[in-house]
Design a protein around this motif. Structure first.
Motif, PDB file in Angstrom:
ATOM      1  N   THR A 125       0.824  -1.206   0.000  1.00 25.22           N
ATOM      2  CA  THR A 125       0.000   0.000   0.000  1.00 25.22           C
ATOM      3  C   THR A 125       0.862   1.261   0.000  1.00 25.22           C
ATOM      4  OG1 THR A 125      -1.730  -1.192   1.219  1.00 25.22           O
ATOM      5  CG2 THR A 125      -1.827   1.204   1.214  1.00 25.22           C
ATOM      6  N   ASN A 126       1.914   1.279   0.798  1.00 27.58           N
ATOM      7  CA  ASN A 126       2.797   2.449   0.849  1.00 27.58           C
ATOM      8  C   ASN A 126       3.514   2.669  -0.483  1.00 27.58           C
ATOM      9  OD1 ASN A 126       2.085   2.856   3.522  1.00 27.58           O
ATOM     10  ND2 ASN A 126       3.837   1.731   4.324  1.00 27.58           N
ATOM     11  N   LYS A 127       3.986   1.585  -1.068  1.00 26.21           N
ATOM     12  CA  LYS A 127       4.685   1.721  -2.352  1.00 26.21           C
ATOM     13  C   LYS A 127       3.741   2.199  -3.443  1.00 26.21           C
ATOM     14  CE  LYS A 127       8.312   0.940  -3.019  1.00 26.21           C
ATOM     15  NZ  LYS A 127       9.505   1.803  -3.061  1.00 26.21           N
ATOM     16  N   LEU A 128       2.516   1.703  -3.421  1.00 31.41           N
ATOM     17  CA  LEU A 128       1.533   2.143  -4.413  1.00 31.41           C
ATOM     18  C   LEU A 128       1.155   3.606  -4.200  1.00 31.41           C
ATOM     19  CD1 LEU A 128       0.106   0.718  -6.768  1.00 31.41           C
ATOM     20  CD2 LEU A 128      -1.839   0.338  -5.268  1.00 31.41           C
ATOM     21  N   SER A 129       1.086   4.033  -2.931  1.00 35.71           N
ATOM     22  CA  SER A 129       0.787   5.431  -2.632  1.00 35.71           C
ATOM     23  C   SER A 129       1.912   6.350  -3.118  1.00 35.71           C
ATOM     24  CB  SER A 129       0.577   5.593  -1.123  1.00 35.71           C
ATOM     25  OG  SER A 129       0.350   6.940  -0.791  1.00 35.71           O
ATOM     26  N   ASN A 130       3.171   5.936  -2.922  1.00 38.95           N
ATOM     27  CA  ASN A 130       4.302   6.715  -3.422  1.00 38.95           C
ATOM     28  C   ASN A 130       4.269   6.816  -4.944  1.00 38.95           C
ATOM     29  OD1 ASN A 130       5.195   7.020  -0.790  1.00 38.95           O
ATOM     30  ND2 ASN A 130       6.590   5.274  -0.905  1.00 38.95           N
ATOM     31  N   PHE A 131       3.890   5.730  -5.578  1.00 40.96           N
ATOM     32  CA  PHE A 131       3.790   5.719  -7.033  1.00 40.96           C
ATOM     33  C   PHE A 131       2.727   6.705  -7.508  1.00 40.96           C
ATOM     34  CE2 PHE A 131       2.448   3.402 -11.017  1.00 40.96           C
ATOM     35  CZ  PHE A 131       3.579   3.729 -11.742  1.00 40.96           C
ATOM     36  N   GLN A 132       1.593   6.741  -6.805  1.00 40.85           N
ATOM     37  CA  GLN A 132       0.526   7.688  -7.147  1.00 40.85           C
ATOM     38  C   GLN A 132       0.984   9.131  -6.945  1.00 40.85           C
ATOM     39  OE1 GLN A 132      -2.812   7.132  -8.336  1.00 40.85           O
ATOM     40  NE2 GLN A 132      -2.546   9.317  -8.626  1.00 40.85           N
ATOM     41  N   ASP A 185       7.476  -5.174  -9.178  1.00 43.14           N
ATOM     42  CA  ASP A 185       7.073  -4.460 -10.395  1.00 43.14           C
ATOM     43  C   ASP A 185       6.763  -2.994 -10.097  1.00 43.14           C
ATOM     44  OD1 ASP A 185       7.373  -6.731 -11.885  1.00 43.14           O
ATOM     45  OD2 ASP A 185       5.262  -7.314 -11.770  1.00 43.14           O
ATOM     46  N   ILE A 186       6.065  -2.737  -8.989  1.00 46.07           N
ATOM     47  CA  ILE A 186       5.766  -1.342  -8.632  1.00 46.07           C
ATOM     48  C   ILE A 186       7.055  -0.562  -8.377  1.00 46.07           C
ATOM     49  CG2 ILE A 186       4.614   0.150  -6.963  1.00 46.07           C
ATOM     50  CD1 ILE A 186       2.587  -2.042  -6.481  1.00 46.07           C
ATOM     51  N   THR A 187       7.986  -1.200  -7.668  1.00 40.83           N
ATOM     52  CA  THR A 187       9.267  -0.538  -7.367  1.00 40.83           C
ATOM     53  C   THR A 187      10.019  -0.196  -8.645  1.00 40.83           C
ATOM     54  OG1 THR A 187       9.412  -1.751  -5.267  1.00 40.83           O
ATOM     55  CG2 THR A 187      11.430  -0.789  -6.130  1.00 40.83           C
TER      56      THR A 187
END
Length: 256
Positions: A125-132, A185-187
């Motif tokens: 969730t944190n990584k996805l939030s940073n991506f957003q 993949d998100i990273t």
């Protein structure tokens, strides 16, 4: 009066017929046909004899000879004997099915509770939030709306992958592998996006520096004009000085 008399007559006739019907029912139920009973007994267990003897000897002599030996009880006994070894196989199958049912019950319990999300959910969730957050910086850094939509599509793909993994019927070990793969993949995409944002920022700063560069005015014409004026002034001054010296030489005597 006539109707009452007719009704009484009907009731009396009905009461008179009841013992006859009861007797007939009793006769049908309990008075069996001995010939049919002997035939059924011979067919079922091979006991007794077929009657009348003359009838079977005359029309069904072959059946009369083999009817007792081919009774159903013999076939039932043979079928039971042949089926007896199957009991052990059936017990083995039952044991295997019970073990499989126990394993599957554990599998169902393992698949119903998403323990992998409890362990990896916060990180994802944190990584996805940073991506957003980085996606929202694209336009401010100098990117276009098309670029932002492209990266937003990546964001939705990762959201869909997480939701599909949560809803999938798989053990927690496999589910954790999927979550870690999505995190990787998100990273990777986030690092690519950061590099793109840095590139956009450098382009913006370079454009600002280029727009703020000092433009030196072209003063060559003014410089040439000033030089020409000095040259003229110097020429006039020199010309005037030569005229004064000549008159002095002619009219004045210089002595030591």
């Amino acid at each position: 009066m006539i109707r009452i008399t007719s009704l009484i007559s009907v009731l009396l006739v009905t009461a008179a017929l009841l013992p006859v019907q009861a007797k007939a029912q009793s006769y049908v139920t309990y008075n069996h046909d001995a010939t049919k009973q002997n035939q059924i007994t011979v067919q079922e267990i091979g006991a007794g004899s077929l009657t009348p003897e003359f009838y079977y000897w005359m029309f069904h002599n072959n059946y009369r000879k083999s009817a007792a030996s081919k009774n159903k009880l013999t076939y039932r006994s043979l079928a039971g004997i042949s089926a007896y070894p199957q009991v052990e196989d059936a017990d083995s199958v039952e044991t295997s099915l019970k073990k499989r049912a126990e394993i599957e019950a554990l599998n169902i319990a393992d698949r119903q509770i998403d323990l992998a999300w409890l362990a990896e959910g916060t990180k994802l969730t944190n990584k996805l939030s940073n991506f957003q957050t980085n996606i929202n910086r694209i336009v401010g850094a100098g990117g276009t709306m098309q670029d932002k939509e492209r990266w937003t599509d990546y964001y939705h793909i990762f959201e869909c992958a997480i939701k599909a993994t949560q809803d999938a019927y798989m053990p927690n070990a496999q589910r954790k592998k999927e979550y870690l793969a999505i995190y990787a993949d998100i990273t990777k995409q986030n690092e690519t996006l950061i590099a793109y944002l840095v590139q956009l920022s450098k382009q913006s700063k370079t454009a600002e520096l280029l727009s703020a560069t000092y433009t030196k005015p072209d003063r060559r014409a003014a410089i040439a004009t000033a030089a020409q004026n000095r040259w003229r002034n110097a020429g006039w001054n020199g010309k005037n000085g030569d005229s004064g010296n000549g008159s002095s030489d002619n009219g004045t005597i210089v002595t030591d």
